[in-house]
Write a protein that holds these residues in place. Structure first.
Motif, PDB file in Angstrom:
ATOM      1  N   MET A 159     -10.932  11.564   1.587  1.00 11.97           N
ATOM      2  CA  MET A 159     -10.367  10.993   0.373  1.00 11.97           C
ATOM      3  C   MET A 159      -8.910  11.408   0.190  1.00 11.97           C
ATOM      4  O   MET A 159      -8.059  10.592  -0.176  1.00 11.97           O
ATOM      5  CB  MET A 159     -11.206  11.402  -0.840  1.00 11.97           C
ATOM      6  CG  MET A 159     -12.532  10.709  -0.880  1.00 11.97           C
ATOM      7  SD  MET A 159     -13.722  11.143  -2.172  1.00 11.97           S
ATOM      8  CE  MET A 159     -12.919  12.185  -3.284  1.00 11.97           C
ATOM      9  N   VAL A 160      -8.596  12.672   0.479  1.00 11.88           N
ATOM     10  CA  VAL A 160      -7.220  13.153   0.352  1.00 11.88           C
ATOM     11  C   VAL A 160      -6.323  12.466   1.380  1.00 11.88           C
ATOM     12  O   VAL A 160      -5.218  12.010   1.054  1.00 11.88           O
ATOM     13  CB  VAL A 160      -7.175  14.688   0.492  1.00 11.88           C
ATOM     14  CG1 VAL A 160      -5.749  15.188   0.638  1.00 11.88           C
ATOM     15  CG2 VAL A 160      -7.853  15.345  -0.699  1.00 11.88           C
ATOM     16  N   MET A 161      -6.789  12.377   2.631  1.00 13.78           N
ATOM     17  CA  MET A 161      -5.987  11.718   3.666  1.00 13.78           C
ATOM     18  C   MET A 161      -5.770  10.244   3.345  1.00 13.78           C
ATOM     19  O   MET A 161      -4.672   9.719   3.528  1.00 13.78           O
ATOM     20  CB  MET A 161      -6.663  11.880   5.038  1.00 13.78           C
ATOM     21  CG  MET A 161      -6.472  13.252   5.609  1.00 13.78           C
ATOM     22  SD  MET A 161      -7.295  13.587   7.170  1.00 13.78           S
ATOM     23  CE  MET A 161      -7.318  12.070   8.030  1.00 13.78           C
ATOM     24  N   MET A 162      -6.795   9.564   2.866  1.00  7.07           N
ATOM     25  CA  MET A 162      -6.681   8.146   2.538  1.00  7.07           C
ATOM     26  C   MET A 162      -5.688   7.941   1.398  1.00  7.07           C
ATOM     27  O   MET A 162      -4.864   7.026   1.432  1.00  7.07           O
ATOM     28  CB  MET A 162      -8.063   7.599   2.155  1.00  7.07           C
ATOM     29  CG  MET A 162      -8.049   6.217   1.639  1.00  7.07           C
ATOM     30  SD  MET A 162      -7.439   5.086   2.882  1.00  7.07           S
ATOM     31  CE  MET A 162      -7.265   3.652   1.905  1.00  7.07           C
ATOM     32  N   GLN A 163      -5.743   8.797   0.396  1.00 10.49           N
ATOM     33  CA  GLN A 163      -4.817   8.684  -0.733  1.00 10.49           C
ATOM     34  C   GLN A 163      -3.382   8.931  -0.281  1.00 10.49           C
ATOM     35  O   GLN A 163      -2.461   8.216  -0.700  1.00 10.49           O
ATOM     36  CB  GLN A 163      -5.212   9.681  -1.828  1.00 10.49           C
ATOM     37  CG  GLN A 163      -4.521   9.448  -3.120  1.00 10.49           C
ATOM     38  CD  GLN A 163      -4.904   8.126  -3.761  1.00 10.49           C
ATOM     39  OE1 GLN A 163      -5.956   7.575  -3.516  1.00 10.49           O
ATOM     40  NE2 GLN A 163      -4.020   7.603  -4.584  1.00 10.49           N
ATOM     41  N   ALA A 164      -3.173   9.919   0.583  1.00  7.35           N
ATOM     42  CA  ALA A 164      -1.821  10.221   1.072  1.00  7.35           C
ATOM     43  C   ALA A 164      -1.274   9.068   1.910  1.00  7.35           C
ATOM     44  O   ALA A 164      -0.118   8.658   1.738  1.00  7.35           O
ATOM     45  CB  ALA A 164      -1.836  11.508   1.886  1.00  7.35           C
ATOM     46  N   ILE A 165      -2.082   8.530   2.803  1.00  4.50           N
ATOM     47  CA  ILE A 165      -1.637   7.406   3.639  1.00  4.50           C
ATOM     48  C   ILE A 165      -1.372   6.179   2.784  1.00  4.50           C
ATOM     49  O   ILE A 165      -0.379   5.481   2.976  1.00  4.50           O
ATOM     50  CB  ILE A 165      -2.673   7.117   4.741  1.00  4.50           C
ATOM     51  CG1 ILE A 165      -2.610   8.221   5.783  1.00  4.50           C
ATOM     52  CG2 ILE A 165      -2.429   5.764   5.386  1.00  4.50           C
ATOM     53  CD1 ILE A 165      -3.699   8.151   6.819  1.00  4.50           C
ATOM     54  N   SER A 166      -2.232   5.932   1.829  1.00  9.28           N
ATOM     55  CA  SER A 166      -2.043   4.778   0.944  1.00  9.28           C
ATOM     56  C   SER A 166      -0.772   4.928   0.115  1.00  9.28           C
ATOM     57  O   SER A 166      -0.061   3.949  -0.129  1.00  9.28           O
ATOM     58  CB  SER A 166      -3.260   4.640   0.041  1.00  9.28           C
ATOM     59  OG  SER A 166      -3.125   3.536  -0.799  1.00  9.28           O
ATOM     60  N   TYR A 167      -0.457   6.146  -0.303  1.00 11.77           N
ATOM     61  CA  TYR A 167       0.732   6.375  -1.131  1.00 11.77           C
ATOM     62  C   TYR A 167       2.018   6.283  -0.310  1.00 11.77           C
ATOM     63  O   TYR A 167       2.974   5.619  -0.707  1.00 11.77           O
ATOM     64  CB  TYR A 167       0.634   7.745  -1.799  1.00 11.77           C
ATOM     65  CG  TYR A 167       1.826   8.088  -2.653  1.00 11.77           C
ATOM     66  CD1 TYR A 167       1.983   7.519  -3.915  1.00 11.77           C
ATOM     67  CD2 TYR A 167       2.798   8.964  -2.197  1.00 11.77           C
ATOM     68  CE1 TYR A 167       3.089   7.815  -4.695  1.00 11.77           C
ATOM     69  CE2 TYR A 167       3.899   9.271  -2.971  1.00 11.77           C
ATOM     70  CZ  TYR A 167       4.036   8.701  -4.225  1.00 11.77           C
ATOM     71  OH  TYR A 167       5.122   8.993  -4.992  1.00 11.77           O
ATOM     72  N   PHE A 168       2.056   6.956   0.832  1.00  9.04           N
ATOM     73  CA  PHE A 168       3.293   7.039   1.606  1.00  9.04           C
ATOM     74  C   PHE A 168       3.559   5.813   2.477  1.00  9.04           C
ATOM     75  O   PHE A 168       4.711   5.483   2.748  1.00  9.04           O
ATOM     76  CB  PHE A 168       3.289   8.282   2.491  1.00  9.04           C
ATOM     77  CG  PHE A 168       3.453   9.557   1.716  1.00  9.04           C
ATOM     78  CD1 PHE A 168       4.626   9.822   1.043  1.00  9.04           C
ATOM     79  CD2 PHE A 168       2.429  10.475   1.656  1.00  9.04           C
ATOM     80  CE1 PHE A 168       4.789  10.995   0.320  1.00  9.04           C
ATOM     81  CE2 PHE A 168       2.571  11.652   0.945  1.00  9.04           C
ATOM     82  CZ  PHE A 168       3.751  11.907   0.273  1.00  9.04           C
ATOM     83  N   PHE A 169       2.514   5.141   2.956  1.00  2.00           N
ATOM     84  CA  PHE A 169       2.698   4.055   3.913  1.00  2.00           C
ATOM     85  C   PHE A 169       2.202   2.712   3.394  1.00  2.00           C
ATOM     86  O   PHE A 169       1.809   1.855   4.168  1.00  2.00           O
ATOM     87  CB  PHE A 169       1.987   4.386   5.229  1.00  2.00           C
ATOM     88  CG  PHE A 169       2.490   5.635   5.869  1.00  2.00           C
ATOM     89  CD1 PHE A 169       3.741   5.671   6.462  1.00  2.00           C
ATOM     90  CD2 PHE A 169       1.712   6.769   5.874  1.00  2.00           C
ATOM     91  CE1 PHE A 169       4.206   6.831   7.055  1.00  2.00           C
ATOM     92  CE2 PHE A 169       2.167   7.931   6.467  1.00  2.00           C
ATOM     93  CZ  PHE A 169       3.410   7.965   7.052  1.00  2.00           C
ATOM     94  N   GLN A 170       2.189   2.510   2.111  1.00  6.01           N
ATOM     95  CA  GLN A 170       1.704   1.262   1.540  1.00  6.01           C
ATOM     96  C   GLN A 170       2.612   0.109   1.954  1.00  6.01           C
ATOM     97  O   GLN A 170       3.826   0.162   1.781  1.00  6.01           O
ATOM     98  CB  GLN A 170       1.651   1.369   0.032  1.00  6.01           C
ATOM     99  CG  GLN A 170       1.097   0.140  -0.635  1.00  6.01           C
ATOM    100  CD  GLN A 170       0.998   0.334  -2.140  1.00  6.01           C
ATOM    101  OE1 GLN A 170       1.532   1.273  -2.698  1.00  6.01           O
ATOM    102  NE2 GLN A 170       0.318  -0.584  -2.782  1.00  6.01           N
ATOM    103  N   GLY A 171       2.032  -0.932   2.541  1.00  4.60           N
ATOM    104  CA  GLY A 171       2.770  -2.113   2.916  1.00  4.60           C
ATOM    105  C   GLY A 171       3.430  -2.061   4.271  1.00  4.60           C
ATOM    106  O   GLY A 171       4.149  -2.981   4.635  1.00  4.60           O
ATOM    107  N   TYR A 172       3.217  -1.001   5.036  1.00  8.45           N
ATOM    108  CA  TYR A 172       3.829  -0.885   6.361  1.00  8.45           C
ATOM    109  C   TYR A 172       2.948  -1.505   7.438  1.00  8.45           C
ATOM    110  O   TYR A 172       1.729  -1.368   7.412  1.00  8.45           O
ATOM    111  CB  TYR A 172       4.047   0.588   6.731  1.00  8.45           C
ATOM    112  CG  TYR A 172       5.236   1.211   6.063  1.00  8.45           C
ATOM    113  CD1 TYR A 172       6.491   1.143   6.639  1.00  8.45           C
ATOM    114  CD2 TYR A 172       5.096   1.862   4.855  1.00  8.45           C
ATOM    115  CE1 TYR A 172       7.582   1.722   6.033  1.00  8.45           C
ATOM    116  CE2 TYR A 172       6.188   2.442   4.240  1.00  8.45           C
ATOM    117  CZ  TYR A 172       7.421   2.372   4.834  1.00  8.45           C
ATOM    118  OH  TYR A 172       8.493   2.937   4.219  1.00  8.45           O
ATOM    119  N   VAL A 173       3.581  -2.162   8.396  1.00  4.59           N
ATOM    120  CA  VAL A 173       2.887  -2.621   9.602  1.00  4.59           C
ATOM    121  C   VAL A 173       3.003  -1.481  10.594  1.00  4.59           C
ATOM    122  O   VAL A 173       4.097  -1.031  10.925  1.00  4.59           O
ATOM    123  CB  VAL A 173       3.525  -3.906  10.173  1.00  4.59           C
ATOM    124  CG1 VAL A 173       2.880  -4.274  11.487  1.00  4.59           C
ATOM    125  CG2 VAL A 173       3.403  -5.034   9.181  1.00  4.59           C
TER     126      VAL A 173
END
Length: 105
Positions: free
Chosen positions: A26-40
């Motif tokens: 859950m922590v990793m998913m939240q961090a990736i979603s926050y920092f890399f949102q919208g990236y290909v």
């Protein structure tokens, strides 16, 4: 007199391991979603049909983007599900687990 009920405390070890794994994800998913949102993030070398577009391009609103491009959030899910057995082996290896085999009582 024998007690037919198994000890409920015997399930606490595996439950703690699952809870730690779940919180970590859950922590990793939240961090990736926050920092890399919208990236290909990646282009898959396989030709994919349009049915995979919604699954692989989660968080991207580009209708003209080729299906084989994968967003960062979708890549996280693919890697986590693909490496689940490896992580389970690493986590159980540190705890001295039996490799998923049930223990005899």
């Amino acid at each position: 007199v024998e007690d037919d009920m198994p000890d409920p405390m015997a399930m606490m070890g595996p439950m703690k391991g699952q809870a730690v794994f779940m919180v970590q994800n859950m922590v990793m998913m939240q961090a990736i979603s926050y920092f890399f949102q919208g990236y290909v993030l990646v282009k898959v070398p396989l030709p994919l049909t349009m049915g995979f577009k919604m699954m692989f391009q989660r968080g991207l609103d580009l209708s003209t983007l080729e299906t084989s491009y994968v967003s960062s959030v979708s890549w996280y899910f693919l890697v986590m599900f693909g490496l689940r057995a490896f992580f389970r082996l690493v986590i159980e290896g540190n705890n001295g687990g039996s490799g998923g085999m049930p223990q005899e009582q």
